[in-house]
Design a protein around this motif. Sequence first.
Motif, PDB file in Angstrom:
ATOM      1  N   PRO A 150       0.836  -1.207   0.000  1.00 31.50           N
ATOM      2  CA  PRO A 150       0.000   0.000   0.000  1.00 31.50           C
ATOM      3  C   PRO A 150       0.869   1.254   0.000  1.00 31.50           C
ATOM      4  O   PRO A 150       1.956   1.271   0.564  1.00 31.50           O
ATOM      5  CB  PRO A 150      -0.791  -0.119   1.296  1.00 31.50           C
ATOM      6  CG  PRO A 150       0.070  -0.963   2.187  1.00 31.50           C
ATOM      7  CD  PRO A 150       0.831  -1.882   1.285  1.00 31.50           C
ATOM      8  N   GLY A 151       0.369   2.276  -0.668  1.00 29.59           N
ATOM      9  CA  GLY A 151       1.020   3.579  -0.661  1.00 29.59           C
ATOM     10  C   GLY A 151       0.103   4.585   0.013  1.00 29.59           C
ATOM     11  O   GLY A 151      -0.850   4.226   0.708  1.00 29.59           O
ATOM     12  N   LEU A 152       0.362   5.851  -0.222  1.00 31.46           N
ATOM     13  CA  LEU A 152      -0.474   6.893   0.348  1.00 31.46           C
ATOM     14  C   LEU A 152      -1.761   7.049  -0.436  1.00 31.46           C
ATOM     15  O   LEU A 152      -1.810   6.759  -1.631  1.00 31.46           O
ATOM     16  CB  LEU A 152       0.287   8.224   0.348  1.00 31.46           C
ATOM     17  CG  LEU A 152       1.549   8.263   1.214  1.00 31.46           C
ATOM     18  CD1 LEU A 152       2.267   9.587   1.037  1.00 31.46           C
ATOM     19  CD2 LEU A 152       1.190   8.048   2.669  1.00 31.46           C
ATOM     20  N   LEU A 153      -2.793   7.533   0.226  1.00 32.21           N
ATOM     21  CA  LEU A 153      -4.083   7.850  -0.403  1.00 32.21           C
ATOM     22  C   LEU A 153      -4.689   6.663  -1.129  1.00 32.21           C
ATOM     23  O   LEU A 153      -5.161   6.772  -2.259  1.00 32.21           O
ATOM     24  CB  LEU A 153      -3.930   9.046  -1.356  1.00 32.21           C
ATOM     25  CG  LEU A 153      -3.390  10.326  -0.721  1.00 32.21           C
ATOM     26  CD1 LEU A 153      -3.139  11.373  -1.785  1.00 32.21           C
ATOM     27  CD2 LEU A 153      -4.336  10.835   0.330  1.00 32.21           C
ATOM     28  N   SER A 154      -4.637   5.499  -0.522  1.00 31.08           N
ATOM     29  CA  SER A 154      -5.263   4.274  -1.036  1.00 31.08           C
ATOM     30  C   SER A 154      -4.647   3.771  -2.334  1.00 31.08           C
ATOM     31  O   SER A 154      -5.285   3.061  -3.091  1.00 31.08           O
ATOM     32  CB  SER A 154      -6.765   4.465  -1.221  1.00 31.08           C
ATOM     33  OG  SER A 154      -7.363   4.794   0.002  1.00 31.08           O
ATOM     34  N   VAL A 155      -3.418   4.139  -2.618  1.00 28.46           N
ATOM     35  CA  VAL A 155      -2.721   3.654  -3.808  1.00 28.46           C
ATOM     36  C   VAL A 155      -2.025   2.346  -3.461  1.00 28.46           C
ATOM     37  O   VAL A 155      -1.546   2.157  -2.345  1.00 28.46           O
ATOM     38  CB  VAL A 155      -1.690   4.708  -4.291  1.00 28.46           C
ATOM     39  CG1 VAL A 155      -0.788   4.148  -5.374  1.00 28.46           C
ATOM     40  CG2 VAL A 155      -2.400   5.948  -4.766  1.00 28.46           C
ATOM     41  N   TRP A 156      -1.975   1.436  -4.428  1.00 33.98           N
ATOM     42  CA  TRP A 156      -1.257   0.175  -4.266  1.00 33.98           C
ATOM     43  C   TRP A 156      -0.197   0.078  -5.348  1.00 33.98           C
ATOM     44  O   TRP A 156      -0.406   0.513  -6.479  1.00 33.98           O
ATOM     45  CB  TRP A 156      -2.219  -1.007  -4.367  1.00 33.98           C
ATOM     46  CG  TRP A 156      -3.034  -1.202  -3.138  1.00 33.98           C
ATOM     47  CD1 TRP A 156      -4.187  -0.571  -2.814  1.00 33.98           C
ATOM     48  CD2 TRP A 156      -2.739  -2.066  -2.051  1.00 33.98           C
ATOM     49  NE1 TRP A 156      -4.635  -0.989  -1.592  1.00 33.98           N
ATOM     50  CE2 TRP A 156      -3.772  -1.917  -1.102  1.00 33.98           C
ATOM     51  CE3 TRP A 156      -1.711  -2.963  -1.780  1.00 33.98           C
ATOM     52  CZ2 TRP A 156      -3.790  -2.622   0.087  1.00 33.98           C
ATOM     53  CZ3 TRP A 156      -1.734  -3.679  -0.602  1.00 33.98           C
ATOM     54  CH2 TRP A 156      -2.771  -3.503   0.331  1.00 33.98           C
ATOM     55  N   TRP A 157       0.956  -0.528  -4.991  1.00 35.29           N
ATOM     56  CA  TRP A 157       2.073  -0.678  -5.908  1.00 35.29           C
ATOM     57  C   TRP A 157       2.388  -2.158  -6.087  1.00 35.29           C
ATOM     58  O   TRP A 157       2.480  -2.903  -5.116  1.00 35.29           O
ATOM     59  CB  TRP A 157       3.303   0.053  -5.379  1.00 35.29           C
ATOM     60  CG  TRP A 157       3.088   1.524  -5.271  1.00 35.29           C
ATOM     61  CD1 TRP A 157       2.727   2.227  -4.161  1.00 35.29           C
ATOM     62  CD2 TRP A 157       3.185   2.474  -6.328  1.00 35.29           C
ATOM     63  NE1 TRP A 157       2.596   3.557  -4.467  1.00 35.29           N
ATOM     64  CE2 TRP A 157       2.877   3.738  -5.793  1.00 35.29           C
ATOM     65  CE3 TRP A 157       3.498   2.391  -7.682  1.00 35.29           C
ATOM     66  CZ2 TRP A 157       2.877   4.896  -6.554  1.00 35.29           C
ATOM     67  CZ3 TRP A 157       3.510   3.549  -8.444  1.00 35.29           C
ATOM     68  CH2 TRP A 157       3.198   4.778  -7.882  1.00 35.29           C
TER      69      TRP A 157
END
Length: 173
Positions: A150-157
Motif C-alpha cells: 500500500p502507498g499513500l491515499l489508497s494507492v497500491w504498488w
Amino acid sequence: MRAVHSVLIAAALAAAVPAFAQQTRIEERLTDAEFRAAGLEKLSQAELARLNELLARGAAPSAAAAATPDVEARIAQAREEGRREASVAAETAVRPAESREPVESTIPGAFTGFARGREYTLANGQVWRQTDNASIAGARGQDVNVRLRPGLLSVWWLQVDGYNREAKVERVR
C-alpha cells in the motif's frame, strides 16, 4: 462558499419575513401578476381563507397535516426500496482490499511486463488492474512472484521479483 451564500440568503429572508408577515392577506402581499403567476386565483374562497389563516399565524402547513395515509405509505415504500437498492449495491460493489497489509503471491502463467490497463490475476484469486504507464522493457517470466504494497491515499504498488520497477494498480476483485 456555499455556506456563505446560505447564511446570506437566510439573513435576507429573516429580514424580509417580518415586513412580509405584517400584511395579513396574501392578496395584499402579492401583486395581481404574482398572484396569478402563482396560480392562486384557482383557489376557492375557503382555500384562500385557510391560506391566509396559515400565513397570519406565520406557519406553513405541516408535513404531518398535509400527508395522507396514501402518501405516507408511498414514502415508506420508497424508503424501503432505497434501503434494498443500497444493500444490493453494497453487495455487488467492487471493494478495495480489506486490509492495508502487503500482499505476496504469484502471477500464474506467462508474465509479459507492465502496461496501462492490463489486469494481473494472482494465485490467491485477487485481480489487479494497472493504472499508470509504468513499463519494463523486455520483461518475460513464468509464474513470477509479486509483492503488492500500500502507498499513500489508497494507492497500491505492484513489484515483480527480479525487477526494480513498480506499477500503480487498483484492485478489481
